[in-house]
Design a protein around this motif. Structure first.
Motif, mmCIF file in Angstrom:
data_model
loop_
_atom_site.group_PDB
_atom_site.id
_atom_site.type_symbol
_atom_site.label_atom_id
_atom_site.label_comp_id
_atom_site.label_asym_id
_atom_site.label_seq_id
_atom_site.Cartn_x
_atom_site.Cartn_y
_atom_site.Cartn_z
ATOM 1 N N LEU A 79 36.497 57.405 35.337
ATOM 2 C CA LEU A 79 37.892 56.997 35.389
ATOM 3 C C LEU A 79 38.327 56.771 36.828
ATOM 4 C CD1 LEU A 79 39.192 59.706 32.910
ATOM 5 C CD2 LEU A 79 38.571 57.343 32.376
ATOM 6 N N LYS A 80 39.287 55.914 36.996
ATOM 7 C CA LYS A 80 39.942 55.765 38.295
ATOM 8 C C LYS A 80 41.388 55.385 38.061
ATOM 9 C CE LYS A 80 39.677 51.633 40.634
ATOM 10 N NZ LYS A 80 39.085 50.565 41.410
ATOM 11 N N PHE A 81 42.208 55.686 39.048
ATOM 12 C CA PHE A 81 43.603 55.273 38.996
ATOM 13 C C PHE A 81 43.650 53.844 39.511
ATOM 14 C CE2 PHE A 81 48.017 55.110 40.615
ATOM 15 C CZ PHE A 81 48.659 55.374 39.415
ATOM 16 N N GLU A 82 44.001 52.917 38.647
ATOM 17 C CA GLU A 82 43.930 51.484 38.961
ATOM 18 C C GLU A 82 45.322 50.914 39.210
ATOM 19 O OE1 GLU A 82 42.936 48.261 40.133
ATOM 20 O OE2 GLU A 82 41.145 49.168 39.247
ATOM 21 N N GLN A 83 45.455 50.194 40.322
ATOM 22 C CA GLN A 83 46.740 49.590 40.678
ATOM 23 C C GLN A 83 46.641 48.100 40.966
ATOM 24 O OE1 GLN A 83 47.169 52.625 43.882
ATOM 25 N NE2 GLN A 83 49.226 52.865 43.036
ATOM 26 N N ASN A 84 45.448 47.531 40.902
ATOM 27 C CA ASN A 84 45.281 46.136 41.314
ATOM 28 C C ASN A 84 45.015 45.153 40.182
ATOM 29 O OD1 ASN A 84 45.543 46.772 44.105
ATOM 30 N ND2 ASN A 84 43.477 47.622 44.018
ATOM 31 N N VAL A 85 44.359 45.593 39.129
ATOM 32 C CA VAL A 85 43.969 44.653 38.075
ATOM 33 C C VAL A 85 45.187 44.147 37.311
ATOM 34 C CG1 VAL A 85 42.654 44.381 35.925
ATOM 35 C CG2 VAL A 85 41.630 45.551 37.892
ATOM 36 N N ARG A 86 46.053 45.048 36.901
ATOM 37 C CA ARG A 86 47.294 44.670 36.220
ATOM 38 C C ARG A 86 48.425 44.853 37.219
ATOM 39 N NH1 ARG A 86 46.829 44.195 30.502
ATOM 40 N NH2 ARG A 86 48.771 43.078 30.835
ATOM 41 N N LYS A 87 48.917 43.786 37.758
ATOM 42 C CA LYS A 87 49.909 43.851 38.843
ATOM 43 C C LYS A 87 51.238 44.490 38.406
ATOM 44 C CE LYS A 87 47.283 41.785 41.829
ATOM 45 N NZ LYS A 87 46.517 42.593 42.721
ATOM 46 N N ASP A 88 51.526 44.440 37.107
ATOM 47 C CA ASP A 88 52.823 44.922 36.637
ATOM 48 C C ASP A 88 52.857 46.421 36.348
ATOM 49 O OD1 ASP A 88 50.967 44.004 34.739
ATOM 50 O OD2 ASP A 88 52.491 43.598 33.222
ATOM 51 N N PHE A 89 51.714 47.108 36.367
ATOM 52 C CA PHE A 89 51.717 48.551 36.134
ATOM 53 C C PHE A 89 50.394 49.176 36.578
ATOM 54 C CE2 PHE A 89 50.335 46.506 32.238
ATOM 55 C CZ PHE A 89 49.220 47.224 31.855
ATOM 56 N N SER A 90 50.439 50.479 36.778
ATOM 57 C CA SER A 90 49.258 51.261 37.132
ATOM 58 C C SER A 90 48.791 52.012 35.891
ATOM 59 C CB SER A 90 49.597 52.273 38.225
ATOM 60 O OG SER A 90 50.069 51.613 39.369
ATOM 61 N N GLY A 147 36.060 53.782 20.445
ATOM 62 C CA GLY A 147 37.377 54.048 19.859
ATOM 63 C C GLY A 147 38.553 53.416 20.565
ATOM 64 N N MET A 148 38.298 52.576 21.545
ATOM 65 C CA MET A 148 39.420 51.910 22.212
ATOM 66 C C MET A 148 39.908 50.759 21.338
ATOM 67 S SD MET A 148 38.485 52.116 26.249
ATOM 68 C CE MET A 148 40.193 52.340 26.763
ATOM 69 N N THR A 149 41.191 50.473 21.448
ATOM 70 C CA THR A 149 41.810 49.428 20.645
ATOM 71 C C THR A 149 42.130 48.228 21.527
ATOM 72 O OG1 THR A 149 42.818 51.103 19.229
ATOM 73 C CG2 THR A 149 43.771 48.888 19.142
ATOM 74 N N ALA A 150 41.670 47.063 21.093
ATOM 75 C CA ALA A 150 42.005 45.828 21.799
ATOM 76 C C ALA A 150 43.479 45.538 21.553
ATOM 77 C CB ALA A 150 41.134 44.679 21.306
ATOM 78 N N SER A 151 44.194 45.236 22.637
ATOM 79 C CA SER A 151 45.628 44.990 22.481
ATOM 80 C C SER A 151 46.065 43.817 23.342
ATOM 81 C CB SER A 151 46.426 46.254 22.825
ATOM 82 O OG SER A 151 46.145 46.675 24.139
ATOM 83 N N GLY A 152 45.378 42.705 23.190
ATOM 84 C CA GLY A 152 45.770 41.485 23.873
ATOM 85 C C GLY A 152 44.811 41.086 24.979
ATOM 86 N N THR A 153 45.195 40.015 25.644
ATOM 87 C CA THR A 153 44.394 39.501 26.753
ATOM 88 C C THR A 153 45.298 39.285 27.964
ATOM 89 O OG1 THR A 153 44.698 37.214 26.076
ATOM 90 C CG2 THR A 153 42.732 38.327 25.244
ATOM 91 N N PHE A 154 44.680 39.164 29.122
ATOM 92 C CA PHE A 154 45.390 38.854 30.354
ATOM 93 C C PHE A 154 44.412 38.131 31.270
ATOM 94 C CE2 PHE A 154 43.225 42.738 31.247
ATOM 95 C CZ PHE A 154 42.958 42.740 32.602
ATOM 96 N N ILE A 155 44.931 37.568 32.314
ATOM 97 C CA ILE A 155 44.089 36.852 33.280
ATOM 98 C C ILE A 155 43.976 37.706 34.533
ATOM 99 C CG2 ILE A 155 43.819 34.762 34.682
ATOM 100 C CD1 ILE A 155 43.650 34.237 31.670
#
Length: 171
Positions: A79-90, A147-155
């Motif tokens: 695990l890591k705390f991610e702040q760059n892949v999804r710009k709108d949230f960590s 067990g992870m659930t797919a919940s959409g796509t993003f670029i």
């Protein structure tokens, strides 16, 4: 340290630099990661420094995957705390990467499951997320299998990615 049936997941150290270089210089490993394999030990050293910074800053970060029977470094997970892949949230990101010769043996699945269990049981996280290139069949399969659930796509970086989440069932 996390122990599974076949693996030990331990903190990454600067001594892992040669294994990181072997892993990340393989173009096949980077096929679904932007096709930019590392070309120098210095790049691998920087990757490790970034992981060590995650340990210091957030108390978590990617872990080396060691095969119990041979003591070989086969990749990383965790695990890591991610702040760059999804710009709108960590978020807390699950990831894994294995040396090519260890693909297809279930090690990524085993390490990913152990990482999720650690995140929920030891860190008491409420949710863990992950992303995978929509064309990366193996990674998408692993994320669903654990067990992870797919919940959409993003670029991300001009690449369409599937977004996955899993909620802590123990909260």
């Amino acid at each position: 340290m996390i122990e599974t049936k076949q693996l030990i997941l331990r903190r990454i150290t600067k001594n892992d630099v040669q294994d990181f270089f072997e892993l990340d210089s393989n173009p096949k490993v980077h096929q679904f990661l932007g096709n930019q394999p590392v070309t120098s030990i210095a790049e691998s050293e920087q990757i490790i420094l970034n992981i060590l910074e995650q340990y210091e800053r957030y108390g978590i970060g990617r872990l080396a995957i060691i095969k119990k029977d041979s003591k070989e470094f086969i990749g990383w997970s965790g695990l890591k705390f991610e702040q760059n892949v999804r710009k709108d949230f960590s978020y807390y990101d699950l990831g894994y990467r294995l040396k090519e010769q260890f693909w297809g043996n279930g090690y990524a699945t085993e390490a990913a499951e152990a990482s999720i269990n650690y995140g929920f049981h030891e860190l008491n996280l409420t949710e863990i997320c992950a992303a995978a290139d929509v064309n990366h069949a193996s990674s998408n399969h692993i994320l669903k299998k654990i067990g992870m659930t797919a919940s959409g796509t993003f670029i991300y970086d001009k690449t369409p990615c599937n977004w996955y989440t899993i909620k802590n069932p123990y909260n």
